[in-house]
Design a protein around this motif. Sequence first.
Motif, short mmCIF file in Angstrom:
data_model
loop_
_atom_site.label_atom_id
_atom_site.label_comp_id
_atom_site.label_asym_id
_atom_site.label_seq_id
_atom_site.Cartn_x
_atom_site.Cartn_y
_atom_site.Cartn_z
N UNK A 135 0.84 -1.20 0.00
CA UNK A 135 0.00 0.00 0.00
C UNK A 135 0.87 1.25 0.00
N UNK A 136 0.27 2.36 -0.39
CA UNK A 136 0.91 3.66 -0.27
C UNK A 136 0.38 4.34 0.99
N UNK A 137 1.28 4.94 1.76
CA UNK A 137 0.91 5.62 3.00
C UNK A 137 0.57 7.08 2.69
N UNK A 138 -0.63 7.50 3.02
CA UNK A 138 -1.04 8.88 2.80
C UNK A 138 -0.43 9.83 3.84
N UNK A 139 -0.21 9.32 5.05
CA UNK A 139 0.26 10.15 6.15
C UNK A 139 1.74 9.84 6.43
N UNK A 140 2.65 10.82 6.30
CA UNK A 140 4.07 10.55 6.57
C UNK A 140 4.32 10.05 7.99
N UNK A 141 3.44 10.38 8.92
CA UNK A 141 3.63 9.92 10.30
C UNK A 141 3.58 8.40 10.41
N UNK A 142 2.94 7.77 9.43
CA UNK A 142 2.85 6.30 9.45
C UNK A 142 4.18 5.63 9.10
N UNK A 143 5.19 6.42 8.71
CA UNK A 143 6.46 5.84 8.30
C UNK A 143 7.25 5.20 9.43
N UNK A 144 6.94 5.53 10.68
CA UNK A 144 7.66 4.89 11.78
C UNK A 144 6.69 4.36 12.84
N UNK A 145 5.50 3.98 12.41
CA UNK A 145 4.55 3.38 13.33
C UNK A 145 3.85 2.19 12.69
N UNK A 146 3.40 1.28 13.53
CA UNK A 146 2.56 0.16 13.09
C UNK A 146 1.15 0.41 13.61
#
Length: 330
Positions: A135-146
């Motif tokens: 998937x593509x992450x819409x929110x950059x904050x999701x780059x270091x969270x599960x």
Amino acid sequence: MTSIAIRGSGIAASGCAHILTGAGLRVAIEDIRRPSVPTIMLSDPALGLIRGVFDRPDLFADRPRVKRRVVAWGGPPVVVPHGAALASEEEVQAALPVVGQSGAGAGDFTIHTAPPLPLGDMRLFGERHAVAARVRLRDPACGDEARIEAVAGGWLYLVPAQAGAGWLLGVGGTIEALLGQSALIAPVVDAVGAVSTPFLAAPRLHLPLQDADWLACGTVALGFDPICGDGTAQSVREAILAAAVVTAIAEGGDRAALLGHYQSMLIAAMRRHLLLCAQFYANGGKGDWWCAQHEALMEGHRHCTALLARMPEPRFLLDGFRLAPRQAAA
């Protein structure tokens, strides 16, 4: 007993080979591979085990990190700290040192980390499968969270990958159906990749786990529900115990007692895992699917309890990579 054959690949096979070679035994590895997992979240406890086995304190230190989990499980989302490194299974395999001879060969004893096993059957504790999609992450904050979320028809688990991408695991239904019920994960992802073929997500245990001249180790011995995030660490723990058992047999230990100890320890690990999973499935949802999975887990817990009641009390304790008699260790 001086020569050990290992069938399979991955962390369990590599760990067994590394420890047994260090103990002075000859090891031959028959490299049998299965389709690799696109991403593995190596929790800090799992990393500690792997680094200890291979004496690599910096292993995977350069990998992307997950710093927190956002959990919506039968209630409003909760943010909890989390420490883990991200890597593909191929990257993990490539980073582990290769020891022993390559190729199939008859040994005095065989460690199976890949199917088929010489005898027995795999028992499943539930009837659930999972699918994965990039998937593509819409929110950059999701780059270091599960993110993990329980919905009416199952649950979703989102982990980041690289360059604004991630992997989404769906259990209990199709990705589309589960996202349609999602309030936590659906708003932050766009599906961009093909969905994998379904694969087993229910806990499973093969019995027997050993015989006079072999034992099973890794996911071919038992498989954990991905909800726990402990599958990799469990494979390392199994490798440590398997290598300790084989080393003790090679040094003249009681073969039957040592192999029986190995089987009882793995059944006990599955029993603990089933109870942990049952707590999650009891709280995730109230529908028929959730109730059926919870009952299957509890039935499995009762089954493992009955098996252990018929087995002797553990006679050994792990001391590093060695087994010591429980009385002496005490």
